[in-house]
Structures are given as C-alpha cells and as structure tokens.
Design a protein around this motif. Sequence first.
Motif, PDB file in Angstrom:
ATOM      1  N   ALA A 375      -6.229  -2.725   5.389  1.00 21.30           N
ATOM      2  CA  ALA A 375      -4.804  -2.741   5.963  1.00 21.30           C
ATOM      3  C   ALA A 375      -4.238  -4.047   5.068  1.00 21.30           C
ATOM      4  O   ALA A 375      -3.037  -3.830   4.670  1.00 21.30           O
ATOM      5  N   ALA A 376      -4.861  -5.198   4.964  1.00 23.55           N
ATOM      6  CA  ALA A 376      -4.208  -6.263   4.692  1.00 23.55           C
ATOM      7  C   ALA A 376      -4.050  -6.098   3.106  1.00 23.55           C
ATOM      8  O   ALA A 376      -3.203  -6.686   2.529  1.00 23.55           O
ATOM      9  N   GLY A 377      -5.024  -5.564   2.473  1.00 23.19           N
ATOM     10  CA  GLY A 377      -4.923  -5.365   1.000  1.00 23.19           C
ATOM     11  C   GLY A 377      -3.828  -4.321   0.536  1.00 23.19           C
ATOM     12  O   GLY A 377      -3.131  -4.695  -0.350  1.00 23.19           O
ATOM     13  N   ILE A 378      -3.614  -3.475   1.150  1.00 26.46           N
ATOM     14  CA  ILE A 378      -2.344  -2.357   1.216  1.00 26.46           C
ATOM     15  C   ILE A 378      -1.190  -3.192   1.267  1.00 26.46           C
ATOM     16  O   ILE A 378      -0.264  -2.926   0.344  1.00 26.46           O
ATOM     17  N   TRP A 379      -0.933  -4.079   2.147  1.00 27.25           N
ATOM     18  CA  TRP A 379       0.217  -4.883   2.453  1.00 27.25           C
ATOM     19  C   TRP A 379       0.666  -5.540   0.915  1.00 27.25           C
ATOM     20  O   TRP A 379       1.625  -5.741   0.751  1.00 27.25           O
ATOM     21  N   THR A 380      -0.578  -6.143   0.558  1.00 32.03           N
ATOM     22  CA  THR A 380      -0.450  -7.132  -0.362  1.00 32.03           C
ATOM     23  C   THR A 380       0.117  -6.408  -1.928  1.00 32.03           C
ATOM     24  O   THR A 380       0.842  -6.884  -2.383  1.00 32.03           O
ATOM     25  N   TRP A 381      -0.615  -5.264  -2.011  1.00 29.05           N
ATOM     26  CA  TRP A 381      -0.279  -4.407  -3.064  1.00 29.05           C
ATOM     27  C   TRP A 381       1.108  -3.594  -2.898  1.00 29.05           C
ATOM     28  O   TRP A 381       1.865  -3.631  -3.867  1.00 29.05           O
ATOM     29  N   MET A 382       1.578  -3.501  -1.785  1.00 21.44           N
ATOM     30  CA  MET A 382       3.046  -2.867  -1.352  1.00 21.44           C
ATOM     31  C   MET A 382       4.080  -4.024  -1.823  1.00 21.44           C
ATOM     32  O   MET A 382       4.976  -3.892  -2.361  1.00 21.44           O
ATOM     33  N   MET A 383       3.615  -5.176  -1.364  1.00 24.78           N
ATOM     34  CA  MET A 383       4.751  -6.564  -1.940  1.00 24.78           C
ATOM     35  C   MET A 383       4.580  -6.540  -3.398  1.00 24.78           C
ATOM     36  O   MET A 383       5.850  -6.948  -3.841  1.00 24.78           O
ATOM     37  N   ILE A 384       3.549  -6.571  -3.849  1.00 24.40           N
ATOM     38  CA  ILE A 384       3.611  -6.657  -5.395  1.00 24.40           C
ATOM     39  C   ILE A 384       4.488  -5.577  -5.866  1.00 24.40           C
ATOM     40  O   ILE A 384       5.307  -5.697  -7.005  1.00 24.40           O
ATOM     41  N   LEU A 385       4.313  -4.261  -5.858  1.00 27.97           N
ATOM     42  CA  LEU A 385       5.227  -3.233  -6.063  1.00 27.97           C
ATOM     43  C   LEU A 385       6.621  -3.210  -5.776  1.00 27.97           C
ATOM     44  O   LEU A 385       7.742  -3.100  -6.456  1.00 27.97           O
ATOM     45  N   VAL A 386       6.952  -3.484  -4.540  1.00 26.06           N
ATOM     46  CA  VAL A 386       8.211  -3.898  -4.130  1.00 26.06           C
ATOM     47  C   VAL A 386       8.971  -5.041  -4.778  1.00 26.06           C
ATOM     48  O   VAL A 386      10.298  -5.068  -5.405  1.00 26.06           O
ATOM     49  N   SER A 387       8.424  -6.318  -5.165  1.00 29.05           N
ATOM     50  CA  SER A 387       8.610  -7.382  -5.841  1.00 29.05           C
ATOM     51  C   SER A 387       8.895  -7.024  -7.386  1.00 29.05           C
ATOM     52  O   SER A 387       9.914  -7.518  -7.999  1.00 29.05           O
ATOM     53  N   HIS A 388       8.113  -5.919  -7.847  1.00 26.89           N
ATOM     54  CA  HIS A 388       8.099  -5.717  -9.282  1.00 26.89           C
ATOM     55  C   HIS A 388       9.455  -4.818  -9.269  1.00 26.89           C
ATOM     56  O   HIS A 388      10.303  -4.643 -10.463  1.00 26.89           O
ATOM     57  N   ILE A 389       9.761  -3.875  -8.578  1.00 31.34           N
ATOM     58  CA  ILE A 389      10.891  -3.018  -8.326  1.00 31.34           C
ATOM     59  C   ILE A 389      12.266  -3.895  -8.597  1.00 31.34           C
ATOM     60  O   ILE A 389      13.216  -3.811  -9.046  1.00 31.34           O
ATOM     61  N   ARG A 390      12.042  -4.785  -7.575  1.00 34.26           N
ATOM     62  CA  ARG A 390      13.313  -5.823  -7.423  1.00 34.26           C
ATOM     63  C   ARG A 390      13.410  -6.683  -8.949  1.00 34.26           C
ATOM     64  O   ARG A 390      14.268  -6.958  -9.239  1.00 34.26           O
ATOM     65  N   TYR A 391      12.287  -7.072  -9.443  1.00 32.39           N
ATOM     66  CA  TYR A 391      12.464  -7.878 -10.637  1.00 32.39           C
ATOM     67  C   TYR A 391      13.180  -6.921 -11.825  1.00 32.39           C
ATOM     68  O   TYR A 391      14.025  -7.444 -12.435  1.00 32.39           O
ATOM     69  N   GLY A 423       1.104   6.930   2.045  1.00 34.39           N
ATOM     70  CA  GLY A 423       0.157   8.014   2.550  1.00 34.39           C
ATOM     71  C   GLY A 423      -1.128   7.728   2.943  1.00 34.39           C
ATOM     72  O   GLY A 423      -1.494   8.135   4.010  1.00 34.39           O
ATOM     73  N   VAL A 424      -1.781   6.617   2.384  1.00 32.00           N
ATOM     74  CA  VAL A 424      -3.084   5.972   2.749  1.00 32.00           C
ATOM     75  C   VAL A 424      -3.020   5.441   4.079  1.00 32.00           C
ATOM     76  O   VAL A 424      -3.783   5.769   4.935  1.00 32.00           O
ATOM     77  N   THR A 425      -1.847   4.580   4.449  1.00 33.27           N
ATOM     78  CA  THR A 425      -1.733   3.946   5.735  1.00 33.27           C
ATOM     79  C   THR A 425      -1.699   5.168   6.690  1.00 33.27           C
ATOM     80  O   THR A 425      -1.976   4.918   7.962  1.00 33.27           O
ATOM     81  N   CYS A 426      -0.707   6.266   6.589  1.00 36.70           N
ATOM     82  CA  CYS A 426      -0.668   7.482   7.641  1.00 36.70           C
ATOM     83  C   CYS A 426      -2.333   8.013   7.735  1.00 36.70           C
ATOM     84  O   CYS A 426      -2.449   8.172   8.811  1.00 36.70           O
ATOM     85  N   MET A 427      -3.041   8.159   6.561  1.00 34.24           N
ATOM     86  CA  MET A 427      -4.328   8.431   6.817  1.00 34.24           C
ATOM     87  C   MET A 427      -5.219   7.460   7.781  1.00 34.24           C
ATOM     88  O   MET A 427      -6.084   7.998   8.538  1.00 34.24           O
TER      89      MET A 427
END
Length: 474
Positions: A375-391, A423-427
């Motif tokens: 769960a903590a890893g998924i949050w980290t990956w999400m922040m990488i992706l959202v930061s990249h989208i913003r960048y 989707g993985v979080t929902c699972m």
Amino acid sequence: MTSAQVDTENVPEEGYERGLGSRQVQMIAIGGAIGVGLFMGAGANIAKAGPSIILMYALAGVVIFFIMRALGELLLYRPVSGSFAEYAREFLGPFFGFVTGWTYWLMWVVTGMAELTAAAIYIHFWFPEIPQWVSALVFLVVLFGVNLISVKIFGEVEFWFSMIKVTAIIGMIVIGLGVLTLGFSDAGDTATVSNLWSHDGFFPNGIGSSLMTLQGVMFAYLAVELVGVTAGESENPEKTLPKAINTLPWRIIVFYVGSLLVILSVVKWTEFSAGESPFVHAFGEIGIPLAAGIVNFVVLTAALSSCNSGMYSTGRMLRDLASNSEAPQAFGKLNARKTPAVGITVSVALMGIGVVLNYVVPEKAFLYVTSVATAAGIWTWMMILVSHIRYRAAVDAGRLRASSFPAPGGALFSWVALLFLVGVTCMIAYDKDARVCLYVAAGWAVALGIGWAVLKSRNPQIAERGDAEFEKVG
C-alpha cells in the motif's frame, strides 16, 4: 547550457559522498528487480493463479517500466537524493511532499520487517531449531552495522548480494532448460512445457483469481525505484541512471517471466504452496544434490539485500524531510563517514517490530507486513506518476526546461499506469487477507494529517514557502 542538459549547477550540495560508482548503481537497479516478493511471495501467487501468474508478473512489469521512465525523466531534470518527496513537493505542493517522504520511509521500514521475516524462514531450512525471531534479530544488527560505516561499503555489499541473485537465477534457468530439453534428474520424466496448460488450463482458478494476485505481484517490484534515491550519491547520474532504467525490461523478462516459465514447466503448478520458495521447492524436485540448499542461500541473500537497501533508503528519506523542516533536525545530521546515522538508527529500531511479530505471530508476519508495504509503495508510485504528469504539463507550457531523458508516450503512459494502480488498490480492498493494510493506511493518513497540522501551526512559513514554490510550476 541547453534545455536538454541536466541542471547540475542548480542541484543543491547535499553533503553526501558521491561514493556509488556505475557498476554499483547498475547492480542496485538489477537487485531491486529481484527480491523476496519473487523468491518467497511467488509461492502463494502460483497457488492462487496457477501458470497465469506469469502473465500477471509481465503485466505488472510493463506498468513498472512506465513508472520508472516517468521517474527517469524527473531525475534527469533534477537529480536529488530526496527524489520522490522532492518532486511531490515541487509539483503537487508541500503537503504531498511531506506525506510522500514519510510514506516512503514507512514502506521501507515495513519492507525491512518483511525481509527479516523471510530471511528467518530461510534459516529454518537448515536450522529448524532456531526460533524465527532470533535469526531476524541477528540479521538486523549486522546490516545496521554495514549501513553505518559508509555508502561505499553499502554499495559494495549490495553489489555482491545482487551479483549472487543474478548469477543464481541465470543458473536456475539454464538448469531448468536442461531438464526440459535433455530430461535429466528426478523431474525429467514429468517436466514439459505442457505443464503450463495441462492441469485445469492456464487460468485454473479463473481470470478473477489471477487478477487478485496483482497486489502480491506488485510487492515483488517494490525497490525498483530505489535507483532514484541513489541519485544524490551517484558519481555520474546523467549516465548511470538512464542506463539502469533502460535495462529494466530485460531484467523483468529474464528474472520474472523467464524464471517462472521454466520452473512451472519443470514442476506442475499444483505442487507449489504459500510459505515456501517455489525455487527451493522446484530444485528439490529436480533432485540435484545440494541444489535446494544452494537456492535457499540465494533467496536468503535476496532478503538480506532488500533489507540492506531499506536501511539505506530510510536514512536518506528522513534526512530529506529534516532538510525541509518536516522532521526533527537531528535526522538531517551526517556522521563523520557522511551517512545519516541518526535516521538509520531510528528506522532500524522500528524495523525491530518485525522481530516482535516473528515472535508473536510467526505464521502471519510475512502476510501482514507485505500488505502494508505494498500500500505504501503504491502511494509512492502514484506520486511519481502524478508529479511526472504535472512536470510534462509545465514543460509543454514553457514554464520548465525539458529533461534529457523523456519518457516514451509522455504523460499518456503515466495516466495508464496511474489507472492500473488505482485498480490494484481496489483489489486490495476486496481481498479480506490483504485488507488489513488499508486499515493501517487510514490510521497512517490520520497521523500524517495531525503531524502536518502541528507542523504548520509551529512553523507556518514552511507551508507558505512551499506554496510559493508550487505556484511557480503552475
């Protein structure tokens, strides 16, 4: 300086020793793709999904590559040791930097507990009379000493740990292919590629059951992002980081897809179960003298390697938080060997909870800690992706310079990976065994919310300064 160059002149001096050479960074990147999630966790996943687990690891691997290329673009835009927390702070605001830094720290503390648990289980293979908690405690103390000495020692230990894993998996694949093609060993008569579909099909328990293994599969990929944390201590990040990230696809193909294809062809999937390494079991079936013991040694080094990396990462993340006044200033101090000793010490002390879990609930310890770490890893990956989208949006608008290592597909693949992680979080929420991590996540979110409120009340200029920097990005 052109817009495609790394702006190393504007990267702050962090005080770290740039003691990680190219070969060490490459091996850390390779080792991050081979952990206890494959060697230990794959057993439970095979039991649930059968041969289709190969497809699940491949699917997750594609998403992980999207994440790493997004991270790579950010790293070559601004290589800093704070990595994910720094980018979340810049592109999403100070609160998200605070949450990401502390959550990534939590991920590695909990992952350290998982690795200690796995290592203790592997010791049981040779010495069943030694209590699990004793082995976990010994490993914790030894690796703590390694991380306090210097980053060069850490890098060298991690290099050889990774070398053992890589050599062993390649050797396992070669031996398994030999069994399949030449028919030698005790498993030679039953080893066949048809084992991948002959026992109730490729999806023996249905596609739904296979998809439910994705949260366990994602745990296997935790640590691939560690290469980002090494940015502040790499000798030449402009060259070593892109090379480390670009080799990720073949590592996934060989180490995950390739190894699982071979062992599930050599031994039918119904013979694997949770709580044991499928690699140890497969080589026990092959019957090669000492092979199972050798493989057990390899998976032991994999667990210790990941725990070693966890100690390294937690100290650096706490120092980044301290440098932004988001953690006690004691965490920001380096010792004479230029390692964040206070942060490492506190993190290791908390990893000791894993020793307690191995004493109280040894049969459930691995499941509990891996769920929380995922769960903590998924949050980290999400922040990488959202930061990249913003960048990418800021680059397209001309507010920021382009990175010299752009991600293929731009922000599109980051959106795809982000939806996959949702989707993985929902699972995870649907799985009653893994759901415990969401309860922990809720408690963690409350704790972080309270922590941020207290931080703002005591030092309001932190949020104000962060908001001003965030507004520049747009």
